[in-house]
Structure formats: structure tokens, C-alpha cells
Design a protein around this motif. Structure first.
Motif, PDB file in Angstrom:
ATOM      1  N   GLY A 158      -1.006  11.930  -8.349  1.00 31.67           N
ATOM      2  CA  GLY A 158      -1.556  11.227  -6.991  1.00 31.67           C
ATOM      3  C   GLY A 158      -2.938  10.815  -7.746  1.00 31.67           C
ATOM      4  N   GLU A 159      -3.604  11.606  -8.353  1.00 30.44           N
ATOM      5  CA  GLU A 159      -5.030  11.420  -8.725  1.00 30.44           C
ATOM      6  C   GLU A 159      -5.052  10.031  -9.484  1.00 30.44           C
ATOM      7  N   ARG A 160      -4.116  10.058 -10.564  1.00 33.72           N
ATOM      8  CA  ARG A 160      -3.863   9.127 -11.373  1.00 33.72           C
ATOM      9  C   ARG A 160      -3.678   7.559 -10.776  1.00 33.72           C
ATOM     10  N   LEU A 161      -2.787   7.650  -9.731  1.00 34.34           N
ATOM     11  CA  LEU A 161      -2.498   6.489  -8.754  1.00 34.34           C
ATOM     12  C   LEU A 161      -3.656   5.981  -8.138  1.00 34.34           C
ATOM     13  N   TRP A 162      -4.425   6.952  -7.541  1.00 36.44           N
ATOM     14  CA  TRP A 162      -5.718   6.743  -6.844  1.00 36.44           C
ATOM     15  C   TRP A 162      -6.793   6.207  -7.590  1.00 36.44           C
ATOM     16  N   ALA A 163      -6.770   6.514  -8.954  1.00 37.59           N
ATOM     17  CA  ALA A 163      -7.890   5.893  -9.736  1.00 37.59           C
ATOM     18  C   ALA A 163      -7.538   4.355  -9.953  1.00 37.59           C
ATOM     19  N   ALA A 216      -3.531  11.693   2.703  1.00 36.32           N
ATOM     20  CA  ALA A 216      -4.276  10.843   3.103  1.00 36.32           C
ATOM     21  C   ALA A 216      -5.863  10.642   2.267  1.00 36.32           C
ATOM     22  N   GLN A 217      -6.192  11.775   2.062  1.00 38.23           N
ATOM     23  CA  GLN A 217      -7.596  11.893   1.018  1.00 38.23           C
ATOM     24  C   GLN A 217      -7.439  11.154  -0.324  1.00 38.23           C
ATOM     25  N   GLN A 218      -6.015  11.105  -0.902  1.00 40.82           N
ATOM     26  CA  GLN A 218      -5.860  10.162  -1.948  1.00 40.82           C
ATOM     27  C   GLN A 218      -5.523   8.715  -1.871  1.00 40.82           C
ATOM     28  N   LYS A 219      -5.429   8.038  -0.570  1.00 42.54           N
ATOM     29  CA  LYS A 219      -5.114   6.959  -0.384  1.00 42.54           C
ATOM     30  C   LYS A 219      -6.497   6.168   0.011  1.00 42.54           C
ATOM     31  N   PRO A 220      -6.545   4.922  -0.679  1.00 43.89           N
ATOM     32  CA  PRO A 220      -7.670   4.054  -0.121  1.00 43.89           C
ATOM     33  C   PRO A 220      -7.590   3.653   1.379  1.00 43.89           C
ATOM     34  N   LEU A 221      -8.745   3.644   2.065  1.00 53.77           N
ATOM     35  CA  LEU A 221      -8.695   3.346   3.637  1.00 53.77           C
ATOM     36  C   LEU A 221      -7.665   2.250   3.822  1.00 53.77           C
ATOM     37  N   GLU A 238      -2.231   6.587 -19.672  1.00 53.12           N
ATOM     38  CA  GLU A 238      -2.891   7.703 -18.930  1.00 53.12           C
ATOM     39  C   GLU A 238      -2.173   7.708 -17.678  1.00 53.12           C
ATOM     40  N   ALA A 239      -1.320   6.489 -17.288  1.00 59.00           N
ATOM     41  CA  ALA A 239      -0.764   6.297 -15.814  1.00 59.00           C
ATOM     42  C   ALA A 239       0.451   7.282 -15.898  1.00 59.00           C
ATOM     43  N   SER A 240       0.974   7.588 -14.465  1.00 61.82           N
ATOM     44  CA  SER A 240       2.039   8.466 -14.179  1.00 61.82           C
ATOM     45  C   SER A 240       3.070   7.423 -13.323  1.00 61.82           C
ATOM     46  N   ALA A 241       4.244   7.700 -13.346  1.00 60.14           N
ATOM     47  CA  ALA A 241       5.208   6.827 -12.623  1.00 60.14           C
ATOM     48  C   ALA A 241       4.636   6.729 -11.120  1.00 60.14           C
ATOM     49  N   PHE A 242       4.755   5.709 -10.438  1.00 64.02           N
ATOM     50  CA  PHE A 242       4.461   5.768  -9.194  1.00 64.02           C
ATOM     51  C   PHE A 242       5.215   4.529  -8.519  1.00 64.02           C
ATOM     52  N   SER A 243       5.380   4.593  -7.150  1.00 67.29           N
ATOM     53  CA  SER A 243       5.806   3.716  -6.246  1.00 67.29           C
ATOM     54  C   SER A 243       5.119   3.229  -4.948  1.00 67.29           C
ATOM     55  N   ILE A 244       5.134   2.038  -4.666  1.00 61.87           N
ATOM     56  CA  ILE A 244       4.249   1.426  -3.679  1.00 61.87           C
ATOM     57  C   ILE A 244       4.924   0.563  -2.868  1.00 61.87           C
ATOM     58  N   CYS A 245       4.886   0.813  -1.613  1.00 61.88           N
ATOM     59  CA  CYS A 245       5.400  -0.078  -0.610  1.00 61.88           C
ATOM     60  C   CYS A 245       4.912   0.094   1.236  1.00 61.88           C
ATOM     61  N   ARG A 246       4.784  -0.662   1.857  1.00 62.18           N
ATOM     62  CA  ARG A 246       3.994  -0.433   3.013  1.00 62.18           C
ATOM     63  C   ARG A 246       4.997   0.287   4.138  1.00 62.18           C
ATOM     64  N   LYS A 247       6.378   0.058   3.932  1.00 53.82           N
ATOM     65  CA  LYS A 247       7.223   0.936   4.800  1.00 53.82           C
ATOM     66  C   LYS A 247       8.429   1.488   4.039  1.00 53.82           C
ATOM     67  N   ARG A 248       8.726   2.604   4.290  1.00 58.05           N
ATOM     68  CA  ARG A 248       9.673   3.225   3.456  1.00 58.05           C
ATOM     69  C   ARG A 248      11.159   2.776   3.696  1.00 58.05           C
ATOM     70  N   TRP A 249      11.806   2.149   3.153  1.00 56.93           N
ATOM     71  CA  TRP A 249      13.283   1.803   3.032  1.00 56.93           C
ATOM     72  C   TRP A 249      14.209   2.166   2.302  1.00 56.93           C
ATOM     73  N   GLN A 286      -2.017   3.700   5.772  1.00 61.72           N
ATOM     74  CA  GLN A 286      -0.606   3.753   6.373  1.00 61.72           C
ATOM     75  C   GLN A 286       0.445   3.425   5.503  1.00 61.72           C
ATOM     76  N   TRP A 287       0.193   3.150   4.114  1.00 63.23           N
ATOM     77  CA  TRP A 287       1.216   2.788   3.242  1.00 63.23           C
ATOM     78  C   TRP A 287       2.030   4.100   2.679  1.00 63.23           C
ATOM     79  N   GLN A 288       3.006   3.733   1.958  1.00 60.32           N
ATOM     80  CA  GLN A 288       3.895   4.675   1.409  1.00 60.32           C
ATOM     81  C   GLN A 288       3.342   4.515  -0.094  1.00 60.32           C
ATOM     82  N   LEU A 289       2.770   5.697  -0.619  1.00 59.54           N
ATOM     83  CA  LEU A 289       2.200   5.460  -1.958  1.00 59.54           C
ATOM     84  C   LEU A 289       2.665   7.136  -2.593  1.00 59.54           C
ATOM     85  N   HIS A 290       3.410   6.870  -3.614  1.00 62.75           N
ATOM     86  CA  HIS A 290       4.302   7.999  -4.343  1.00 62.75           C
ATOM     87  C   HIS A 290       4.113   8.070  -5.718  1.00 62.75           C
TER      88      HIS A 290
END
Length: 224
Positions: free
Chosen positions: A159-164, A142-147, A112-123, A151-155
Motif C-alpha cells: 500500500g505504501e508504494r501505491l500511495w507514493a 483510509a490513511q493510505q488513500k489520497p483524500l 520498485e512498484a508492486s502489483a495494484f488495482s484501481i477502480c471507483r466501484k468494486r465490480w 471512496q475508491w477501491q485501491l488494492h
């Protein structure tokens, strides 16, 4: 004059990449070949992206545009029939110049996951010529990101599936590895540290850390 100058700059960057390839081919190649023997993996000094990896449309590989790379280690990880490793040095040319990084690719089924990318700073700087434009990822709100990752780059495509998936155990792992670029698509996890080539002596530890992340993601997926 501007187009000519651009061509000169691109030719200089490509020349630099070729020079680096020739310089490190001997020592790095021999060390990685010895490591491959130790880990019971195959080593190739030059290789091309498989169709499976190309079809996954990882942002890093699509932006890079290159279809060939150096120093491939591949094969089944010992005592784990479900993990087929692809590890290689991948170069790309972006707005900031040439960049080479060691890329790790491992199977990571996430139902059930969808494609995603995670990094702290955009590069990475994607443009309309990048092949992944047809599979563009949207930034999480901001509401979809864990506290702790606000400040991270989450794509993601969803979005709901990545947040989960971003349970505390996954967030803890990410916070302990803030310099990594991480992508997931088509059941494959990609990890690299931008602008960093892994020394052979650190590869086994890097693989263990990658497997830890896979376990935490899969544990999170089971509780979604």
C-alpha cells in the motif's frame, strides 16, 4: 435439482456469449481489421493469452478464467519502439452474469512498484478458485488513500508504494476517468471500462489517454 439448475444457467450464459461472438464477428472484425491496417498493427479475430500476460496474474483475467478472446490488435505503436500494444475484447462470467469489455495492455515500467488495482466501484468478485489468490492484493487503508480517492477501491501488494505513486497529477487523471478498471503488474498496465466494448472509432483516443496515464505514473515513480 440445484446443481442441474446451475448447469442450465451456465450453459445458457455460455450460449449467449457464443451467439454474441457470431453476431458481431463480421462487422466489428472488419472495422478492427481496417483500423489495424491504419495503425500498422496486426489483427486476429481469435487469440489466446500469452504466457507473459498469464504470468502477470491480472485479477480481471484470472477471475475470467478464459484463456482465449476475440478481436486482438497487437504490435508496436507507431513512432514508439517501447510500446507494444495488446488490445482485445475479453468476456467473463461472474456473479452478476456475463460481461464483455475491451482490454488495453501496454508496457509501463515502474521501478520498485508492486502489483495494484484501481477502480471507483468494486465490480469483480474473486473466490478461492481464482488463480490470483496466491498473489492477493490488500485494500489500502483510509490513511493510505489520497483524500480525493478516499471512496475508491485501491488494492496493492504494498500500500505504501501505491500511495507514493498517487501524486496529484495521477489523481486528476483518475478523477477524469472514473469508469475505468486499472491494474498494474510485472511492468504491464491494464485498462478497461467494465461491461463496455470500445467502438473502433474511439480506440485511438483511448490509447492516447492510456499513454497519458503511463507518463504520469512514470513521472510519479521518478519522484518517489
Amino acid at each position: 435439482m440445484t446443481p442441474l439448475l446451475s448447469l442450465i444457467i451456465i450453459a445458457a450464459i455460455i450460449g449467449l456469449l457464443l451467439l454474441l461472438m457470431l453476431v458481431d464477428r463480421g462487422s466489428r472484425g472488419s472495422e478492427l481489421s481496417a483500423l489495424a491496417d491504419q495503425l500498422k498493427l496486426a489483427y486476429r479475430p481469435y487469440a489466446s493469452l500469452s504466457q507473459r500476460i498469464r504470468d502477470a496474474h491480472f485479477q480481471l483475467l484470472d477471475i475470467g478464467q478464459f484463456r482465449h478472446f476475440r478481436h486482438l490488435l497487437e504490435g508496436q505503436l507507431e513512432n514508439d519502439d517501447s510500446r507494444y500494444l495488446n488490445l482485445f475484447d475479453y468476456s467473463l462470467i461472474g456473479a452478476g452474469g456475463a460481461s464483455t469489455q475491451t482490454v488495453i495492455l501496454l508496457p509501463c515500467p515502474l521501478p520498485e512498484a508492486s502489483a495494484f488495482s484501481i477502480c471507483r466501484k468494486r465490480w469483480l468478485q474473486e473466490d478461492v478458485f481464482s488463480e490470483s489468490q496466491h498473489k492477493k492484493l490488500a485494500s489500502l487503508t483510509a490513511q493510505q488513500k489520497p483524500l480525493l480517492l478516499r471512496q475508491w477501491q485501491l488494492h496493492s501488494q504494498n500500500g505504501e508504494r501505491l500511495w507514493a505513486l498517487l501524486k496529484p497529477e495521477v489523481c486528476d487523471w483518475l478523477l477524469a476517468h472514473p469508469h475505468l478498471h486499472i491494474e498494474w503488474a510485472d511492468g504491464i498496465l491494464l485498462l478497461c471500462r467494465p461491461h463496455h466494448v470500445l467502438p473502433p472509432a474511439q480506440i485511438e483516443d483511448a490509447l492516447q489517454h492510456a499513454l497519458q496515464l503511463i507518463k504520469r505514473l512514470q513521472d510519479s515513480a521518478r519522484t518517489v
